[in-house]
Design an enzyme around this catalytic site. Structure first.
Site, short mmCIF file in Angstrom:
data_model
loop_
_atom_site.label_atom_id
_atom_site.label_comp_id
_atom_site.label_asym_id
_atom_site.label_seq_id
_atom_site.Cartn_x
_atom_site.Cartn_y
_atom_site.Cartn_z
N GLU A 88 0.82 -1.21 0.00
CA GLU A 88 0.00 0.00 0.00
C GLU A 88 0.86 1.27 0.00
O GLU A 88 0.64 2.19 0.78
CB GLU A 88 -0.95 0.00 1.19
N ASP A 114 -8.42 -9.05 4.11
CA ASP A 114 -8.14 -7.96 5.03
C ASP A 114 -9.11 -7.85 6.19
O ASP A 114 -10.00 -7.00 6.17
CB ASP A 114 -8.13 -6.63 4.25
N GLU A 141 -12.42 -2.09 12.30
CA GLU A 141 -12.44 -1.34 11.05
C GLU A 141 -13.56 -1.79 10.11
O GLU A 141 -14.22 -0.97 9.48
CB GLU A 141 -11.08 -1.50 10.35
C1 BDP Z 1 -6.05 -2.13 6.06
C2 BDP Z 1 -6.34 -0.78 6.63
C3 BDP Z 1 -5.16 0.16 6.50
C4 BDP Z 1 -3.91 -0.51 7.03
C5 BDP Z 1 -3.70 -1.83 6.33
C6 BDP Z 1 -2.54 -2.63 6.91
O1 BDP Z 1 -7.45 -0.24 5.95
O2 BDP Z 1 -5.49 1.33 7.22
O3 BDP Z 1 -2.80 0.31 6.87
O4 BDP Z 1 -4.83 -2.63 6.51
O5 BDP Z 1 -2.81 -3.59 7.60
O6 BDP Z 1 -7.05 -2.97 6.54
O7 BDP Z 1 -1.39 -2.32 6.66
#
Ligand code: BDP
Length: 711
Positions: free
Chosen positions: A300, A374, A402
Site C-alpha cells: 500500500e 483484510d 475497522e
Molecule cells: C487495512 C487498513 C489500513 C492498514 C492496512 C494494513 O485499511 O489502514 O494500513 O490494513 O494492515 O485494513 O497495513
C-alpha cells in the site's frame, strides 16, 4: 445465589465510566466474602524489585477491593488463609515447599493450596518475578469470577512467545482505524510527563499476559527512530518493564534516507546496513530491553526492499542483522499485494512469500493476517498458515473493528479468532490447526507469536465502547493460550466487568456469542467480503467501483451480474483454492462441500442456486441480511431488560450504541438488498420488507469525517 437477590445493594455508589476495565475489583457479595476472607487473610510478598512491587500492589488493591478491607501483610505465615507469592529468589517459603517449577518457563506460574506449618496457605509461585505477577492476576480472576479458592492446583505458561499489541498510532496522536479517540501516547509531553494511564495500560495487558507492544503505526514515520522520540519511547518502556512488556517500533524502511541523509535504503548497500546497525546500537543504549521492529514493506505504497529489486527476505535479514547482537526480533508483515498482479488479490501474499521459505534469519517472524484479504467479518484462514514450514509465522488479528461497525456495534470477536485458530490447515496431516502452526508445534519453531491491532485510545473507557473492551480481553487471553474457548473467555469477562449474577451473565454471554455471526449476516453473508464504503469503511458500499485500483472496489470482490454473484476462486476461476493443502483445497473447490459461510468467497453461483436451506441464493441472502438485523433487535431488547444488574451509566451507553447498531444494521441490509436487486432482478421473498429508500439514496450518503480513515 445470594448476590442475585439484592443487586442494588452490591452496586457501587459512584458513577462507572468503564475506565477500570476488567480490573474493577468491586466488593464481592456478602455471602461470598466470608469464604474468601478465610482463604485470604494475609499476604506474604516480597517488594525487592519493581515487578515484585507491582505484584504486591496489585494483590493489595485487588483483594482490598474484592474483600472490602485492607489485607494485612506479613513476613511469614502466621494464620490460616495466607497467600504467599514469589519465586525461589524472592521467597524462602517457595524454596522450602519444594514446588516443581521446572517447566513453567520464565512467564508461567503455579497456584496451589498447601499447608505451611499446618496452616492453610495458597502459594503463587514462579521461576521469575513476571510469572508471579501473571499468577497474581490469575488468582484475582478466580475471585472476580466467583470461583472457589479451595484445593487449588493450577499450572499455566503461555503457548506463544510474543503476545503483542500493534498500535496504529501516528505521532500526531491520530489513530489509523481507531475509534476510541486520540492515541494514548502523548508524545509531545513525553518523556517529562508520564501519564499514570500508561501504568494502567500495563496492568491491563499484564493481567492477560500481553508482553509486547508496538507503539506506532505500521504506516510508519521515520521520526519515531530519532533520538528525541527514542527518549520518549524509553520513558514508556520504563513504565511497562515491571509488567513484563517490551516495546517495539514500526520501522520505516526508507528511514536511512529520511533521517539518515543516505541516498538509498537498499538493504544490500553497506552504508545502509551500517546505518541500521548503528541505529540499533543507539536504540539499545537507550532502551536495553527493546523488542525489535515491525515492518510493513512494499505494501500500500510503503517503501521496501523491492524498491531496489531486493526480496522481502533480503530486507528483513538486513534488519535482523542489526538487531541480532542485541537479541531483538523482526516482525515482517506478509500483508502485501501489488498493482501488477490483479488476477486475485487473495493469492498474492502466498505467491510472494512461499518461495522465500527458509530464507529468513532465525529472529524473523512473518506476521500474517488471519485471512488473505483484510480483516473481513469472515474470511477463510490465510493459506500461508502451514505453507512455510521453515519460517515461524505469527498471527495478526485486528481488534479494532475497522470492518465490523467501528466502536458502536456490539460484535464480540472471540468467535472470529477461535474459528481461525481452530481451522485445520492439514499441512502436516490432520490436526495441523492454525493455532498449532503459530505456536510452533507443527514445524518445531521456537519463535512464535500473535499480534492484535489495538482498539485502544484516549477515551475514558479505552476502547470506544464498553463491549469493545471484551475484544482486547479475548485477544490477550487467546494470545496466551490459543486453545481456550471464546465462550469461556466471554463469561470471564462479563463477570469481571459487569456482574457475577447468573441472570445477567447468561443472557449477555449469549448476546456476545452470536454477535459476530449477526454482523456477518447484515454486512457480508455467505462469503461476501470487502463491500464497505470506500476509504473510511463506514457502512455499506457494494456499488463501489472505479478509482486507482480494481482491488480497492467492491465490485471486484462480489462480481455480481445479472447471472449470479461470487468470486470464482475454484480451479475453474482464479484457482486460489490451490494454495490450500489438498484436503482443504478439494473441499473449498467443490461447490457442494464448501462450508456455506464461504460459498461466495470461492464460487460464483446463479441467483437461483439452491442453498442448503432449500432457498434459492437470492432468497437466502435476503433471509440472512434480515436475520442479522433481527439479532441486533433481540440484543437490544435483551439489554433493556438487564438494567437492574448494571450501573446506569454503562447501561445507558450500551443501550444507545445498540440503537445505533440496529439502525446501521438495517441500513446495511436495505442498501445491500437495494443494490443487489438491480442485478438479480428478483422480487423479495414473501414477508420480507423492501428497503426503506431507493438505491440512489444509499449511494448518495457521505460521511466526510468518519473516524480512523488512513491518511
Ligand atoms: C487495512 C487498513 C489500513 C492498514 C492496512 C494494513 O485499511 O489502514 O494500513 O490494513 O494492515 O485494513 O497495513
Amino acid at each position: 445465589m445470594a448476590i442475585a437477590c439484592a443487586p442494588a445493594a452490591v452496586l457501587p455508589a459512584h458513577a462507572e465510566d468503564g475506565h477500570d476495565l476488567w480490573l474493577r475489583y468491586r466488593q464481592v457479595a456478602a455471602s461470598q466474602a466470608q469464604g474468601y476472607r478465610a482463604q485470604a487473610s494475609q499476604l506474604i510478598a516480597a517488594q525487592g524489585t519493581p515487578t515484585q512491587v507491582a505484584t504486591r500492589a496489585e494483590l493489595l488493591r485487588g483483594l482490598g477491593g474484592l474483600l472490602g478491607a485492607t489485607l494485612p501483610t506479613s513476613e511469614t505465615v502466621t494464620q490460616d488463609g495466607a497467600i504467599v507469592v514469589g519465586t525461589a529468589h524472592s521467597s524462602p517459603l517457595v524454596t522450602r515447599l519444594g514446588l516443581d517449577l521446572g517447566n513453567l518457563g520464565a512467564e508461567g506460574y503455579l497456584i496451589r493450596s498447601v499447608l505451611v506449618d499446618g496452616r492453610r496457605t495458597t502459594v503463587i509461585a514462579a521461576r521469575e518475578d513476571i510469572g508471579a505477577l501473571h499468577g497474581a492476576f490469575h488468582f484475582l480472576r478466580l475471585m472476580q469470577t466467583s470461583q472457589s479458592l479451595e484445593r487449588l492446583d493450577l499450572r499455566e505458561s503461555p503457548r506463544l512467545k510474543l503476545r503483542a499489541l500493534n498500535h496504529w498510532d501516528n505521532l500526531d496522536r491520530y489513530v489509523e482505524r481507531g475509534y476510541a479517540g486520540a492515541s494514548i501516547w502523548d508524545w509531545h509531553k513525553l518523556p517529562d510527563y508520564v501519564d499514570p494511564r500508561y501504568t494502567d495500560y500495563a496492568r491491563a495487558n499484564a493481567s492477560l499476559g500481553i508482553n509486547a507492544t508496538v507503539l506506532n503505526n505500521v504506516n510508519a514515520n521515520a521520526l519515531s527512530l530519532t533520538p528525541a522520540y527514542l527518549q520518549k519511547t524509553a520513558a514508556l518502556a520504563g513504565v511497562f518493564r515491571p509488567y513484563g512488556i517490551r516495546v517495539f517500533l514500526s520501522a520505516r524502511f526508507s528511514a536511512p534516507m529520511e533521517i539518515g541523509d543516505l541516498k538509498t535504503a537498499d538493504p544490500l548497500d553497506p552504508a545502509v546496513q551500517r546505518w541500521w546497525r548503528s541505529k540499533a546500537d543507539e536504540i539499545y543504549r537507550t532502551i536495553p530491553d527493546f523488542g525489535g521492529f515491525l515492518v510493513k514493506a512494499n505494501s500500500e505504497g510503503q517503501p521496501g526492499p523491492q524498491d531496489y529489486g531486493r526480496s522481502h527476505a533480503e530486507g528483513a535479514n538486513m534488519l535482523s542483522d542489526a538487531l541480532t547482537p542485541h537479541g531483538g526480533t523482526v516482525m515482517w508483515r506478509a500483508f502485501v499485494y501489488s498493482n501488477e498482479e490483479t488476477n486475485d488479490r487473495a493469492k498474492q501474499a502466498y505467491a510472494e512469500f512461499v518461495p522465500l521459505d527458509g530464507k529468513f534469519r532465525d529472529n524473523v517472524l512473518l506476521q500474517v493476517k488471519n485471512g488473505a484479504i483484510d480483516f473481513q467479518p469472515r474470511e477463510p484462514f490465510h493459506p500461508l498458515f502451514g505453507a512455510m514450514p521453515a519460517t515461524p509465522l505469527m498471527m495478526e488479528f485486528q481488534i479494532t473493528k475497522e470492518y465490523l461497525g467501528f466502536a458502536t456495534h456490539l460484535v464480540y470477536l472471540g468467535p472470529l479468532y477461535e474459528e481461525t485458530l481452530r481451522a485445520d490447515t492439514h499441512a502436516r496431516g490432520e490436526g495441523s490447526t492454525v493455532a498449532r502452526v503459530i505456536d510452533g508445534s507443527v514445524d518445531g519453531h521456537v519463535l512464535s507469536g500473535m499480534a492484535g491491532v489495538a482498539n485502544i485510545g484516549a477515551d475514558r473507557n479505552w476502547s470506544g465502547s464498553h463491549f469493545d473492551q471484551a475484544n482486547w480481553y479475548v485477544y490477550g487471553r487467546l494470545a496466551w493460550n490459543p486453545t481456550l474457548s471464546s465462550r469461556a473467555i466471554a463469561e470471564e469477562w462479563v463477570r469481571m466487568t459487569f456482574s457475577n449474577d447468573d441472570r445477567f451473565v447468561s443472557p449477555v454471554v449469549e448476546m456476545m456469542m452470536g454477535s459476530r455471526q449477526a454482523a456477518v449476516d447484515y454486512m457480508t453473508p455467505l462469503g461476501l467480503h470487502h463491500l464497505m464504503a470506500r476509504g473510511h469503511h463506514h457502512g455499506p458500499g457494494p456499488w463501489v467501483h472505479g478509482g486507482p485500483r480494481a482491488d480497492w472496489t467492491s465490485v471486484y470482490y462480489h462480481r455480481a451480474s445479472k447471472q449470479g454473484i461470487g468470486f470464482d476462486r475454484s480451479t475453474r476461476g482464479s484457482n486460489a483454492v490451490a494454495q490450500y493443502f489438498p484436503r482443504v483445497a478439494r473441499q473449498f473447490d467443490d461447490v457442494q462441500r464448501v462450508p456455506e459461510e464461504f460459498l461466495l468467497w470461492f464460487h460464483d453461483v446463479p441467483w437461483d442456486y439452491k442453498t442448503r436451506s432449500g432457498r434459492p441464493l437470492w432468497d437466502e441472502l435476503v433471509h440472512r441480511y434480515t436475520r442479522g438485523v433481527g439479532y441486533v433487535r433481540e440484543m437490544r431488547d435483551s439489554w433493556k431488560g438487564l438494567g437492574r444488574y448494571v450501573d446506569a451509566e454503562r447501561h445507558a451507553q450500551v443501550d444507545a450504541f445498540l440503537g445505533i447498531q440496529e439502525k446501521e444494521a438495517q441500513w446495511w441490509r436495505d442498501a445491500s438488498i437495494a443494490y443487489f436487486q438491480t442485478l438479480s432482478g428478483r422480487p423479495l421473498p414473501p414477508g420480507f420488507a423492501p428497503p426503506a429508500h431507493s438505491l440512489d439514496y444509499y449511494e448518495a450518503l457521505e460521511f466526510p469525517n468518519a473516524p480512523g480513515d488512513g491518511r
